[in-house]
Design a protein around this motif. Structure first.
Motif, PDB file in Angstrom:
ATOM      1  N   SER A  68       0.854  -1.181   0.000  1.00 54.15           N
ATOM      2  CA  SER A  68       0.000   0.000   0.000  1.00 54.15           C
ATOM      3  C   SER A  68       0.893   1.235   0.000  1.00 54.15           C
ATOM      4  O   SER A  68       1.663   1.461   0.945  1.00 54.15           O
ATOM      5  N   ILE A  69       0.825   2.026  -1.065  1.00 53.79           N
ATOM      6  CA  ILE A  69       1.759   3.136  -1.261  1.00 53.79           C
ATOM      7  C   ILE A  69       1.570   4.215  -0.194  1.00 53.79           C
ATOM      8  O   ILE A  69       0.452   4.668   0.063  1.00 53.79           O
ATOM      9  N   LYS A  70       2.689   4.609   0.419  1.00 51.03           N
ATOM     10  CA  LYS A  70       2.699   5.656   1.436  1.00 51.03           C
ATOM     11  C   LYS A  70       3.660   6.755   1.019  1.00 51.03           C
ATOM     12  O   LYS A  70       4.837   6.494   0.768  1.00 51.03           O
ATOM     13  N   MET A  71       3.156   7.977   0.922  1.00 52.21           N
ATOM     14  CA  MET A  71       3.978   9.130   0.578  1.00 52.21           C
ATOM     15  C   MET A  71       4.363   9.879   1.847  1.00 52.21           C
ATOM     16  O   MET A  71       3.603  10.707   2.348  1.00 52.21           O
ATOM     17  N   GLY A  72       5.510   9.556   2.377  1.00 49.61           N
ATOM     18  CA  GLY A  72       5.952  10.190   3.616  1.00 49.61           C
ATOM     19  C   GLY A  72       6.400   9.145   4.611  1.00 49.61           C
ATOM     20  O   GLY A  72       6.237   7.939   4.408  1.00 49.61           O
ATOM     21  N   GLN A  90       4.914  12.512  -6.787  1.00 52.99           N
ATOM     22  CA  GLN A  90       4.420  11.306  -6.133  1.00 52.99           C
ATOM     23  C   GLN A  90       4.636  10.079  -7.006  1.00 52.99           C
ATOM     24  O   GLN A  90       5.027   9.005  -6.529  1.00 52.99           O
ATOM     25  N   ILE A  91       4.380  10.221  -8.295  1.00 53.03           N
ATOM     26  CA  ILE A  91       4.504   9.079  -9.212  1.00 53.03           C
ATOM     27  C   ILE A  91       5.966   8.686  -9.372  1.00 53.03           C
ATOM     28  O   ILE A  91       6.295   7.491  -9.456  1.00 53.03           O
ATOM     29  N   GLN A 118      -6.171   7.455 -10.750  1.00 47.63           N
ATOM     30  CA  GLN A 118      -5.482   8.110 -11.867  1.00 47.63           C
ATOM     31  C   GLN A 118      -3.974   8.188 -11.626  1.00 47.63           C
ATOM     32  O   GLN A 118      -3.184   8.186 -12.576  1.00 47.63           O
ATOM     33  N   PHE A 119      -3.560   8.194 -10.360  1.00 51.98           N
ATOM     34  CA  PHE A 119      -2.125   8.164 -10.074  1.00 51.98           C
ATOM     35  C   PHE A 119      -1.523   6.817 -10.483  1.00 51.98           C
ATOM     36  O   PHE A 119      -0.429   6.759 -11.046  1.00 51.98           O
ATOM     37  N   VAL A 180      -2.702  19.521  -5.187  1.00 49.88           N
ATOM     38  CA  VAL A 180      -2.824  18.322  -6.026  1.00 49.88           C
ATOM     39  C   VAL A 180      -4.104  18.338  -6.847  1.00 49.88           C
ATOM     40  O   VAL A 180      -4.095  18.035  -8.045  1.00 49.88           O
ATOM     41  N   GLN A 181      -5.228  18.693  -6.216  1.00 41.20           N
ATOM     42  CA  GLN A 181      -6.515  18.613  -6.902  1.00 41.20           C
ATOM     43  C   GLN A 181      -6.594  19.567  -8.098  1.00 41.20           C
ATOM     44  O   GLN A 181      -7.373  19.321  -9.023  1.00 41.20           O
TER      45      GLN A 181
END
Length: 306
Positions: A68-72, A90-91, A118-119, A180-181
């Motif tokens: 599960s991808i975690k950014m941070g 992020q990608i 979409q990411f 981001v949005q």
């Protein structure tokens, strides 16, 4: 030293250990690994969201590996980065994560929730050296959004601020870099401004230039599964979850995917994918990301993950 037949006890132990290890590896490898990416305002591992999904996947397919991808470095940073770390960055980070994960070398299935869908599609299109088998989009907004009718767990003042900011200044460089949005805000009344100003969505949708690599990598999928929530109060228009969007120049009539320019011009190879039976369109009669686990088992887990 005592011996068991022609072997020492240490040798027998080693053989039994090797056999048990091989059996564990076999059990681990009988299911294709899964990579998940959470949505806005969520994290990789909250017990009430993706942490629960991961637990259910492990219960349904014992031994499966789920990344599960975690950014941070922690869950709070992960949530914050879902608002303020540009998707392109992020990608790039996610690409490095999955490429360096030895358990994903043989390929994996990808499940994206809301903006995470979409990411993950962008990851498929941009990340060299990975093999994604099935891409499963759960409430993803593949043609973007035009409106924030419900900000779910967000503070209402912040929600109102984001909405006003996007309506009036989404394509300013500073806003694109900050929020981001804004990078998948798609204003159908200003199509040219959107295509030029969007620093993420218009690129991965091949709306300015044609990147053949994006097409080839999408075509390499076994299935691209899109799930739409019929009573979604979060996404406008809901049809974006099936790659549809407002007809250009207005914000009332919605084109289904097959009537959009992206499809008719085959800018992502979606025509070819549909002809090859690689697109699947599913729907849930509920609000954003609200589904029953029994429905998930029948419609997602059994046909695409097991």
């Amino acid at each position: 030293m005592k011996y068991f037949g022609a072997f020492s006890y240490s040798t027998v132990f080693y053989i039994l250990y090797s056999l048990s290890t091989a059996e564990c590896e076999r059990k681990d490898s009988q299911f294709t690994p899964i990579v998940m990416w959470h949505g806005m305002g969520d994290s990789c591992c909250f017990d009430f969201s993706l942490g629960s999904i991961k637990k259910k996947l492990n219960e349904s397919m014992p031994g499966i590996y789920v990344h599960s991808i975690k950014m941070g470095s922690n869950e709070i940073e992960d949530v914050e980065n879902g608002f303020f770390m540009h998707p392109n960055k992020q990608i790039e980070k996610a690409c490095e994560m999955v490429r360096n994960d030895d358990r994903l070398v043989g390929g994996f299935n990808a499940i994206g929730f809301s903006q995470g869908a979409q990411f993950l599609r962008a990851l498929v299109q941009r990340c060299d050296g990975i093999q994604v088998k099935n891409l499963i989009s759960i409430g993803g907004q593949h043609q973007g959004v035009y409106g924030l009718p419900n900000c779910a767990s967000l503070d209402h003042k912040l929600c109102d601020y984001i909405r006003k900011l996007l309506n009036h200044a989404a394509y300013l460089e500073a806003v694109q870099n900050f929020l981001v949005q804004a990078t998948y805000w798609h204003n159908p009344l200003k199509e040219d401004e959107y295509k030029k100003g969007s620093t993420f969505l218009s690129d991965i949708n091949n709306e300015v230039n044609i990147n053949q690599t994006y097409i080839d990598r999408l075509m390499s999928l076994e299935k691209f599964v899109m799930i739409k929530f019929e009573k979604d109060s979060m996404v406008q228009p809901i049809e974006s979850e099936w790659f549809g969007f407002y007809k250009p120049g207005q914000s009332e009539i919605v084109d289904k995917l097959q009537d959009t320019k992206i499809y008719l011009d085959n800018r992502l190879g979606l025509q070819d994918m549909e002809m090859s039976n690689k697109l699947s369109f599913l729907s849930v009669d509920g609000d954003h990301l609200k589904f029953d686990w029994g429905w998930f088992i029948e419609n997602i887990l059994e046909p695409y993950l097991r």
